[in-house]
Scaffold this active site. Structure first.
Site, mmCIF file in Angstrom:
data_model
loop_
_atom_site.group_PDB
_atom_site.id
_atom_site.type_symbol
_atom_site.label_atom_id
_atom_site.label_comp_id
_atom_site.label_asym_id
_atom_site.label_seq_id
_atom_site.Cartn_x
_atom_site.Cartn_y
_atom_site.Cartn_z
ATOM 1 N N HIS A 1 11.027 20.888 15.065
ATOM 2 C CA HIS A 1 11.563 19.646 15.451
ATOM 3 C C HIS A 1 10.487 18.952 16.240
ATOM 4 C CE1 HIS A 1 15.536 20.478 13.825
ATOM 5 N NE2 HIS A 1 15.681 21.580 14.612
ATOM 6 N N HIS B 1 -2.740 -1.327 4.930
ATOM 7 C CA HIS B 1 -3.786 -1.976 4.122
ATOM 8 C C HIS B 1 -4.972 -1.038 3.949
ATOM 9 C CE1 HIS B 1 -6.456 -5.389 2.859
ATOM 10 N NE2 HIS B 1 -7.363 -4.570 3.378
ATOM 11 N N GLU B 2 -5.411 -0.420 5.039
ATOM 12 C CA GLU B 2 -6.593 0.435 4.960
ATOM 13 C C GLU B 2 -6.334 1.681 4.128
ATOM 14 O OE1 GLU B 2 -9.370 -0.704 5.779
ATOM 15 O OE2 GLU B 2 -8.588 -2.441 6.834
ATOM 16 N N HIS C 1 -6.636 1.251 0.410
ATOM 17 C CA HIS C 1 -7.988 1.338 -0.165
ATOM 18 C C HIS C 1 -8.249 2.746 -0.689
ATOM 19 C CE1 HIS C 1 -9.566 -2.601 0.623
ATOM 20 N NE2 HIS C 1 -9.330 -2.531 1.915
ATOM 21 N N GLU D 1 -8.657 -5.507 -1.992
ATOM 22 C CA GLU D 1 -8.115 -6.122 -0.777
ATOM 23 C C GLU D 1 -6.691 -6.620 -1.017
ATOM 24 O OE1 GLU D 1 -9.556 -5.902 2.024
ATOM 25 O OE2 GLU D 1 -11.509 -5.209 1.322
#
Length: 574
Positions: A199, A378-379, A382, A407
């Protein structure tokens, strides 16, 4: 393996039907160069313009082309028997994806790739950037120089040091001339750069929240054991559970020390306070915890949708499920190498993904990008797109146009996580760290053309990958909205990839299309990969919905990557 042997019968068929790429004479039109070139400033002001042969892509829809029962002799087509070899492959449901490489005299071409999708004994799509070796002068396959002789010069130009990976010898098609490596093995010149530029209790931002302003929550045991059977803090079956921000999928730390953060038991409960600077001890601990939580969450969700071990994902231990291991994500929080940005390096399958998150200095106090989930998402995306496109090499989103698509996918993935109902909302990236409603893009992504007027034709005036990415992300926002309007919304999207709802179908197509598309795809080829992925997964049930959405933003049936003009045509049966 049987999977790879099956494809030896396909090589002659593929080579026979392939339109091998001949480099056009300079000067290149600027719009055409988007799909073949990429200019970067790296190291100590070094400008490198890298060339990648344009990719051909053909999707056969429901018909496919039958696999031949016997293989002809490849040399009868002007190719040596060993001109194309197996590289990698994996299955996704009923679709088998294969990636091949071209070689000469036993030396592979770095930027010559062929990929195929197979269903029911038929080739349903294939792409290639194969090279016409008969029309070019090829350098000798034995180098004139030893790599150690040119290493000091290359390190100086790149302002970097060689890592533990041994150099490999490869040909590189450099705008019509053939070289044996990214560093020419005969002259020592640097000819190209691949930019490889996720846990117990946690107090964090749940993955469907965009940023700190939406509020921290305490979550308990959030790991998805179907995607992470070892949990988030164990490296092997029966192994000890680590009480740090380190596990099979990711290690999170501050700066560049790669030392994970410890906690009492497995309780990571530091609370972030954005009325104080990011570098207070409590804020550092909270940021590292959020980074660990978000990357693990992304690993588990994308795993459910097809980004698995055999599909080149990021894990230390692949549990016998294929792919290369020892490559979890290393995420550095408040990294000192930059500000007002973030990045993700995606080397080939088997080498760790490296994410660096920076402090943003646009507000007072400063704000930590790690407390904005859309930036981390977003990263990480990639990593997903670079691994799945081209079969795990990390090399197949290198042109300006393909980099722009990369992108755009990052923003589109963050957009998908942020949507929490059937009412598709406008979406902006980076609103928290900039304290700006439009965030770090020119406008929010929207179905309203007045809110966001970007269309396919906008590419004619864009040269920078993030600007190009805005066009693709806005198109995909409209694709998402079209599917949700048509098929509804599921609140179980994070753990149920088999539902019929539009948001689930969208993410299935998002992931599957990456494996289908060719190396360094154009916008048109990326669209065609979505159409083919729908055929592979859903028997083409969403074809018209997809075409209508693409066409609504100029990427219609007759859109051309050369003309870059809006086209609103859809198939006649739609």
């Amino acid at each position: 393996m049987a999977f790879s042997k099956m494809f030896t019968t396909l090589l002659t068929t593929i080579l026979l039907s392939a339109v091998l790429n001949l480099v056009e004479a300079a000067p290149w039109p600027q719009t055409v160069k988007l799909g073949t070139h990429r200019e970067r400033i790296i190291g100590r002001g070094l400008k490198v313009t890298a060339y990648h042969p344009s990719s051909n892509f053909k999707a056969f829809g429901a018909e496919g082309e039958a696999i031949p029962t016997t293989a002809a002799n490849g040399s009868s087509l002007g190719f040596a028997d060993d001109a194309v070899a197996w590289r990698s492959g994996f299955t996704d449901g009923t679709t088998a994806n294969a990636y091949l490489r071209q070689q000469h005299d036993g030396v592979p071409f770095a930027n010559a790739v062929c990929n195929m999708a197979i269903q029911d004994g038929k080739v349903v799509s294939w792409g290639n950037s194969l090279i016409d070796v008969e029309s070019a002068s090829i350098a000798p396959s034995t180098p004139s120089l030893k790599w150690a002789e040119v290493l000091p010069s290359v390190e100086n130009q790149l302002d970097a040091q060689k890592n533990e990976q041994d150099p490999t010898l490869e040909y590189f098609n450099a705008d019509g001339a053939f070289y044996e490596a990214y560093v020419d093995a005969h002259t020592g010149d640097l000819v190209s750069v691949t930019d490889f530029v996720a846990h117990a209790q946690y107090t964090v931002l749940p993955i469907t929240k965009v940023d700190f302003r939406e509020g921290l929550e305490v979550v308990t045991d959030p790991q998805d054991l179907e995607a992470s059977p070892l949990g988030w803090h164990t490296l092997q079956q029966g192994g000890a559970e680590q009480t740090t921000t380190s596990g099979n999928n990711v290690v999170a730390f501050r700066g560049q020390s790669l030392v994970a953060q410890s906690a009492a038991g497995l309780v990571f409960n530091s609370r972030y306070n954005d009325n104080q600077q990011p570098n207070t001890q409590a804020n550092i601990q909270a940021a590292v915890t959020n980074a660990f939580f978000v990357i693990n969450s992304l690993h588990d969700v994308t795993y459910r949708y097809g980004f698995t071990e055999e599909a080149f994902n990021f894990q230390v231990n692949n549990l016998g499920n294929g792919g290369q291991a020892r490559d979890r994500v290393e995420i550095s929080v408040q990294d000192a190498s930059g500000t007002n940005n973030a990045n993700f390096a995606t080397p080939p399958d088997g080498q760790p993904g490296q994410c660096r998150m920076f402090i943003w200095t646009l507000t007072n106090p400063n704000r930590d990008g790690t407390m904005e989930n859309d930036i981390i998402i977003h990263e990480f995306t990639h990593g997903v797109t670079n691994r799945l496109t081209g079969g795990g090499t990390g090399r197949c989103l290198q042109t300006t146009e393909a980099g722009g698509l990369g992108e755009g996918w990052g923003d589109a993935m963050a957009d998908w996580f942020a949507q929490t109902s059937a009412d598709t909302r406008d979406f902006a990236v980076g609103g928290y760290v900039t304290n700006n409603a439009n965030g770090i893009r020119s406008a929010p992504y929207s179905t309203n053309a007045q809110t966001n007027p970007l269309t396919f034709a906008s590419l004619r005036n864009l040269r920078e990958v993030h600007q190009i990415g805005e066009v693709w992300a806005n198109i995909l926002h409209n694709v998402y909205a079209g599917l949700v309007e048509e098929k509804g919304f599921s609140a179980d999207k994070l753990t149920n990839p088999d539902g019929p709802e539009g948001n689930i179908v969208y993410m299935r197509l998002f992931i599957a299309s990456l494996a289908v598309q060719p190396c360094n795809p154009t916008f048109v080829q990326a669209r065609d990969a979505w159409i083919q992925a729908d055929q592979n997964l859903f028997n083409g049930a969403n074809r018209c919905t997809l075409f209508k959405a693409f066409a609504s933003r100029g990427l219609g049936l007759r859109a051309s990557s050369r003309a870059l003009q809006d086209n609103a045509d859809i198939p006649a049966d739609c």
